[in-house]
Structure formats: C-alpha cells, structure tokens
Design a protein around this motif. Structure first.
Motif, short mmCIF file in Angstrom:
data_model
loop_
_atom_site.label_atom_id
_atom_site.label_comp_id
_atom_site.label_asym_id
_atom_site.label_seq_id
_atom_site.Cartn_x
_atom_site.Cartn_y
_atom_site.Cartn_z
N SER A 135 0.82 -1.21 0.00
CA SER A 135 0.00 0.00 0.00
C SER A 135 0.86 1.26 0.00
CB SER A 135 -0.93 0.00 1.22
OG SER A 135 -0.18 0.04 2.43
N LEU A 136 1.97 1.24 0.74
CA LEU A 136 2.87 2.40 0.75
C LEU A 136 3.51 2.61 -0.62
CD1 LEU A 136 4.61 1.95 4.23
CD2 LEU A 136 2.95 3.69 3.60
N GLU A 137 3.84 1.51 -1.30
CA GLU A 137 4.42 1.64 -2.64
C GLU A 137 3.42 2.26 -3.61
OE1 GLU A 137 5.77 -2.20 -3.72
OE2 GLU A 137 7.55 -2.15 -2.45
N LEU A 138 2.13 1.85 -3.53
CA LEU A 138 1.11 2.42 -4.41
C LEU A 138 0.92 3.92 -4.13
CD1 LEU A 138 -1.56 -0.42 -4.32
CD2 LEU A 138 -0.03 0.15 -6.20
N GLU A 139 0.88 4.28 -2.85
CA GLU A 139 0.73 5.69 -2.51
C GLU A 139 1.94 6.50 -3.00
OE1 GLU A 139 0.16 5.99 1.64
OE2 GLU A 139 -1.85 5.11 1.64
N ASN A 140 3.10 5.91 -2.90
CA ASN A 140 4.30 6.60 -3.37
C ASN A 140 4.25 6.83 -4.88
OD1 ASN A 140 6.78 7.76 -3.34
ND2 ASN A 140 7.94 5.89 -3.04
N GLN A 141 3.79 5.81 -5.63
CA GLN A 141 3.67 5.97 -7.07
C GLN A 141 2.67 7.06 -7.44
OE1 GLN A 141 2.74 2.10 -8.62
NE2 GLN A 141 4.74 1.23 -8.12
N GLU A 142 1.51 7.09 -6.73
CA GLU A 142 0.52 8.12 -7.01
C GLU A 142 1.07 9.52 -6.72
OE1 GLU A 142 -2.88 7.10 -4.75
OE2 GLU A 142 -3.45 5.38 -6.01
N LEU A 143 1.80 9.65 -5.61
CA LEU A 143 2.37 10.95 -5.28
C LEU A 143 3.39 11.39 -6.33
CD1 LEU A 143 2.85 10.59 -1.42
CD2 LEU A 143 1.20 12.03 -2.60
N HIS A 144 4.18 10.45 -6.82
CA HIS A 144 5.13 10.78 -7.88
C HIS A 144 4.40 11.29 -9.13
CE1 HIS A 144 9.03 9.81 -6.21
NE2 HIS A 144 8.57 8.64 -5.74
N LYS A 145 3.29 10.64 -9.46
CA LYS A 145 2.52 11.05 -10.63
C LYS A 145 1.95 12.45 -10.47
CE LYS A 145 -1.18 9.48 -13.66
NZ LYS A 145 -2.24 8.46 -13.90
N VAL A 146 1.41 12.73 -9.28
CA VAL A 146 0.85 14.07 -9.02
C VAL A 146 1.93 15.13 -9.11
CG1 VAL A 146 -0.23 15.50 -7.27
CG2 VAL A 146 -1.06 13.19 -7.64
N VAL A 147 3.09 14.84 -8.57
CA VAL A 147 4.19 15.81 -8.61
C VAL A 147 4.62 16.08 -10.05
CG1 VAL A 147 6.60 16.15 -7.97
CG2 VAL A 147 4.99 15.26 -6.29
N GLU A 148 4.67 15.03 -10.87
CA GLU A 148 5.05 15.21 -12.27
C GLU A 148 4.03 16.07 -13.01
OE1 GLU A 148 7.78 14.46 -13.80
OE2 GLU A 148 8.68 13.55 -12.03
N ASP A 149 2.73 15.82 -12.74
CA ASP A 149 1.69 16.64 -13.38
C ASP A 149 1.81 18.11 -12.97
OD1 ASP A 149 0.75 14.35 -14.55
OD2 ASP A 149 -0.81 13.99 -13.04
N LEU A 150 2.08 18.35 -11.69
CA LEU A 150 2.23 19.73 -11.23
C LEU A 150 3.44 20.40 -11.87
CD1 LEU A 150 1.40 19.33 -7.43
CD2 LEU A 150 -0.01 20.41 -9.18
N ARG A 151 4.51 19.64 -12.01
CA ARG A 151 5.69 20.22 -12.66
C ARG A 151 5.40 20.59 -14.11
NH1 ARG A 151 10.55 16.17 -10.55
NH2 ARG A 151 10.62 16.94 -8.39
N THR A 152 4.66 19.71 -14.82
CA THR A 152 4.33 19.99 -16.21
C THR A 152 3.46 21.24 -16.33
OG1 THR A 152 4.42 17.62 -16.64
CG2 THR A 152 3.36 19.00 -18.30
N ALA A 153 2.44 21.34 -15.45
CA ALA A 153 1.55 22.51 -15.50
C ALA A 153 2.31 23.79 -15.17
CB ALA A 153 0.39 22.31 -14.52
N LEU A 154 3.20 23.73 -14.20
CA LEU A 154 3.99 24.90 -13.83
C LEU A 154 4.90 25.33 -14.98
CD1 LEU A 154 4.78 26.91 -11.63
CD2 LEU A 154 6.45 25.24 -10.81
N PHE A 155 5.47 24.36 -15.66
CA PHE A 155 6.35 24.68 -16.78
C PHE A 155 5.57 25.37 -17.91
CE2 PHE A 155 8.43 23.38 -20.78
CZ PHE A 155 9.67 23.97 -20.58
N LYS A 156 4.33 24.88 -18.17
CA LYS A 156 3.51 25.50 -19.21
C LYS A 156 3.14 26.94 -18.83
CE LYS A 156 1.47 21.23 -20.96
NZ LYS A 156 0.20 20.46 -21.15
N LEU A 157 2.80 27.14 -17.54
CA LEU A 157 2.45 28.48 -17.10
C LEU A 157 3.62 29.44 -17.22
CD1 LEU A 157 0.28 27.67 -13.95
CD2 LEU A 157 -0.51 28.63 -16.11
N GLU A 158 4.80 28.98 -16.87
CA GLU A 158 5.98 29.85 -16.98
C GLU A 158 6.22 30.25 -18.44
OE1 GLU A 158 9.11 27.70 -15.19
OE2 GLU A 158 8.52 28.17 -13.12
#
Length: 255
Positions: free
Chosen positions: A76-99
């Motif tokens: 369960s911790l591994e799955l949560e870690n994978q989901e958090l990694h995905k969310v962080v990547e999406d936020l990075r992509t959105a931030l890069f587009k906004l910049e």
C-alpha cells in the motif's frame, strides 16, 4: 575376615534399580509409553516434549501473520508513493507551461499597442483633413445628415404604426343579489347575460348561499377598459328591478 566385612569392602551398586526406573521413564517420555507395562507413568519430560511443538507452531503462525500484514502495508505504501510521484510530475508539467505562457505574454503586448496607436493617429489625421475642406463641404454634409435623419424617423413611424395597439382588459367578478328566496334565479341570470356591449364578454357563474334560503348570483366577465366600466354594468343590470335588488363588485383584476 567375616562375610559382612567382605561385602563392605567390595564395590556394589545398591541403587541401580532406581536409576533403571528413571532411565525407563525418560525413554518412555521421549518415545511414548511402553506397551508391556500395565499402567502408564507420566514423567515431566513427556509433558515438556509435547508442549514444545505446540509453542513452536503458535510462534510460527503468529510470525507468518505478522509477515503478511507487513507485506500488505509495504504494498500500500508503494502504491501511494507511485501516485504521489505522478501528481508531482503533473504539477511540474503545469507549472512549466504556465511559466512559458507568462514569458510569451510579457514579450508580446508592445507590438499590438503600437499598431493600434498608429492606426488611430492615421484616422484622426484623415478626419482633421476632411474638416479643413475650404469649398463648402460642411453644408453638403449637414444636408445629407438631415435627410438621413428624416428618412429614419419616417421608417420608425411606419413600423410603429403597423404594430397592433395593446388593449387594456380587466377581469370583473359581480355579486347580483335578488329580492328574496322566491326570485327565479335562472331568469335573473338570463337578464344579466342579456346585457350586451362592445368589449364585454360574460364568463362562468354560480349561485352562492347568503342566508335564510336566499342565494346570490356570482358571475364573471372580461371587459375592455376603454369601452366598458363597472358603472355601466351596474346601471344596466339594475334596470331589471323585478329580479335584481343590488349589484356589487366582488373582485377586479387587470389582465
């Protein structure tokens, strides 16, 4: 030397039967009771030999359940870690587009503003040049403006005249009271409905008890305000004095 002295000096194991009995009990506890003996003798070693496998089995089962719980929690911790990694990547992509978008917007506004200013200045200059006409163009323009204004006013008046005029109407509920309980109410209603006028339309009616066996006629009608009024209705209905005692307006509503 006597016989007792000889026995005392000789090395004899007098307690051997006790040790044999103890050895027999030990092996019975380890290998099970002997089939040749008529009764079973339980030894402390036999009880210990049986309890140890049970304790080991209990420890093994508890350790196995603990391992399974630990594995499930790790998954369960591994799955949560994978989901958090995905969310962080999406936020990075959105931030890069906004910049990138902000950088483009910071660079672009200067050129359109300059174009707008130049176009407006050219239009103003052209208008100024037209105003500086020295050959009487002002009078011609004034005449043209007046002609266009008159044409628009005439077109608006013609369009307005074609629209049907709004007719104001009202809904009136009348209470027509007879003289007594012997009055023919059907004849009274017939007399009321015989009142005819332009813009008058009679509606539904009913008899409403007043008291002592007397009933009044409650009748509705729709009238055009410019053609029919309540005074006219009361005057025309009270002409049937053989049946009608009085006329009252119970309700009056604009339509």
């Amino acid at each position: 030397m006597s016989g007792l002295q000889c026995l005392g000096e000789d090395n004899i194991w007098f307690e051997k039967p006790r040790y044999d009995e103890a050895e027999r009990r030990f092996y019975e506890g380890a290998n099970g009771p002997s089939t040749h003996s008529n009764h079973q003798v339980k030894s402390p070693l036999q009880g210990r030999g049986r309890s140890r496998p049970q304790k080991r089995q209990h420890r093994n089962s508890s350790s196995a359940s603990g391992d399974q719980e630990l594995v499930s929690r790790m998954k369960s911790l591994e799955l949560e870690n994978q989901e958090l990694h995905k969310v962080v990547e999406d936020l990075r992509t959105a931030l890069f587009k906004l910049e990138n978008r902000v950088q483009v917007l910071e660079r672009s506004p200067a050129v359109p503003c300059a174009k707008a200013v130049t176009v407006q200045s050219v239009k103003v200059e052209e208008e100024d040049d037209d105003d500086m006409d020295l050959f009487g163009s002002d009078e011609e323009e004034d005449e043209e403006v007046e002609r266009l204004k008159e044409e628009r006013i005439a077109a608006y008046a013609a369009k307005k005249s074609k629209k049907p005029a709004l007719i104001a109407k009202s809904s009136i509920l009348l209470d027509v009271k007879p003289w007594d309980d012997e009055t023919d109410m059907s004849k009274l209603e017939e007399c009321v409905r015989s009142v005819v006028a332009d813009g008058l339309l009679w509606g539904q009616s009913k008899l409403v008890p007043v008291g002592y066996g007397i009933k009044k006629l409650q009748i509705g009608c729709v009238v055009e305000d410019d053609k029919v009024g309540t005074d006219l209705l009361e005057e025309e209905i009270t002409k049937f004095e053989d049946y009608v005692q009085s006329v009252d307006v119970a309700a009056f509503n604009k339509i």
